[in-house]
Design an enzyme around this catalytic site. Sequence first.
Site, short mmCIF file in Angstrom:
data_model
loop_
_atom_site.label_atom_id
_atom_site.label_comp_id
_atom_site.label_asym_id
_atom_site.label_seq_id
_atom_site.Cartn_x
_atom_site.Cartn_y
_atom_site.Cartn_z
N GLY A 132 0.77 -1.25 0.00
CA GLY A 132 0.00 0.00 0.00
C GLY A 132 0.80 1.30 0.00
N ASP A 155 -0.10 3.45 3.99
CA ASP A 155 -1.03 4.14 3.10
C ASP A 155 -2.18 4.77 3.86
OD1 ASP A 155 -2.12 1.67 3.75
OD2 ASP A 155 -2.58 1.09 1.70
N ASP A 161 -6.78 3.03 9.37
CA ASP A 161 -8.20 2.74 9.35
C ASP A 161 -8.62 2.31 10.76
OD1 ASP A 161 -10.69 2.27 8.11
OD2 ASP A 161 -10.20 0.21 7.62
N THR A 162 -8.75 1.02 11.03
CA THR A 162 -9.08 0.59 12.40
C THR A 162 -7.89 0.84 13.34
OG1 THR A 162 -8.23 -1.66 12.11
CG2 THR A 162 -10.54 -1.28 11.51
N GLY A 163 -6.69 0.89 12.77
CA GLY A 163 -5.49 1.13 13.57
C GLY A 163 -4.76 -0.15 13.94
N ASN A 164 -5.38 -1.29 13.67
CA ASN A 164 -4.75 -2.57 14.06
C ASN A 164 -3.38 -2.78 13.42
OD1 ASN A 164 -6.66 -4.05 15.86
ND2 ASN A 164 -8.04 -3.61 14.17
N LYS A 170 -8.60 7.63 8.37
CA LYS A 170 -10.07 7.52 8.52
C LYS A 170 -10.35 7.46 10.01
CE LYS A 170 -11.32 4.56 4.61
NZ LYS A 170 -11.79 3.20 4.29
N ASP A 207 -5.51 -0.46 -2.84
CA ASP A 207 -6.08 -1.43 -3.79
C ASP A 207 -7.46 -1.93 -3.39
OD1 ASP A 207 -5.15 -3.03 -1.52
OD2 ASP A 207 -5.62 -4.74 -2.79
P1 IMP Z 1 -6.19 -1.00 9.64
O1 IMP Z 1 -5.38 -2.12 10.18
O2 IMP Z 1 -7.68 -1.25 9.77
O3 IMP Z 1 -5.83 0.37 10.15
O4 IMP Z 1 -6.03 -1.02 8.08
C1 IMP Z 1 -4.95 -0.61 7.44
C2 IMP Z 1 -4.86 -1.28 6.10
O5 IMP Z 1 -6.14 -1.60 5.57
C3 IMP Z 1 -4.25 -0.33 5.12
O6 IMP Z 1 -2.85 -0.45 5.12
C4 IMP Z 1 -4.88 -0.74 3.82
O7 IMP Z 1 -4.10 -1.76 3.23
C5 IMP Z 1 -6.21 -1.29 4.20
N1 IMP Z 1 -7.32 -0.33 3.97
C6 IMP Z 1 -8.05 0.30 4.91
N2 IMP Z 1 -8.98 1.12 4.36
C7 IMP Z 1 -8.82 1.01 3.02
C8 IMP Z 1 -9.46 1.63 1.88
O8 IMP Z 1 -10.38 2.47 1.97
N3 IMP Z 1 -9.00 1.24 0.67
C9 IMP Z 1 -7.99 0.33 0.49
N4 IMP Z 1 -7.35 -0.24 1.52
C10 IMP Z 1 -7.77 0.08 2.77
MG MG Z 2 -1.81 -1.69 3.43
#
Ligand code: IMP
Ligand code: MG
Length: 183
Positions: free
Chosen positions: A44, A99, A102-105, A130, A158
């Site tokens: 990403g 990139d 999102d959830t931060g995990n 987000k 993606d």
């Molecule tokens: P988290 O672990 O939920 O914070 O997600 C992070 C990862 O989810 C990012 O590095 C992306 O690869 C993917 N992701 C989260 N939201 C989107 C989106 O809107 N479009 C594409 N990939 C996303």
């Molecule tokens: Mg990613």
Amino acid sequence: MHRDLQRIMVSEEAIRERVVALSKEISKDYRKVESLTVIAIVNGALMFASDLIRRFNMPVRFDTLHVSSHNDRESRRDPEIIDSLRISLRGHDVLVIDDILDTGNTLLRVKEMLRKAEPASLKSCVLLDKKERREVEVEADYVGFTIEDEFVVGYGLDFGEFYRNLPCIGVLKAELQNPPIFQ
Ligand code: IMP
Ligand code: MG
């Protein structure tokens, strides 16, 4: 505009301008370090990291970390770190780039892992944030754009490995956000 997008959220030009501003801010903050070690979470962060680090004016060490955190529209709670780093972080100033937060995990897990390698300092930079979607307590030190909760693609992001090459960031048409193109 690409035919699979319903709208552009961040234009190519807006990305370019923000990358310039962020790179100036980061270069200023790290002006006194001997070198900066940049870890890009791929795939990403590929485009973002490569555009950003080309504008840094301190010596840069670079490596990537392959993390699989997204199977479909829903983030995984247990992002999987696929490989390990090839360079030592001990005593180095480290900046991790992703990139999107999102959830931060993903960022939480990666930061925990990197901290174990005993860097002198550890900061993070994400292209998109987000905020509303956060499930765990983690914030990035540098954020390109804070966006609303919509699924976006392009400039590294993606859907089923497609669209990473788009030069802008856009919202995918709703009818394309279903499983068929997704392997
Ligand atoms: P988290 O672990 O939920 O914070 O997600 C992070 C990862 O989810 C990012 O590095 C992306 O690869 C993917 N992701 C989260 N939201 C989107 C989106 O809107 N479009 C594409 N990939 C996303
Ligand atoms: Mg990613």
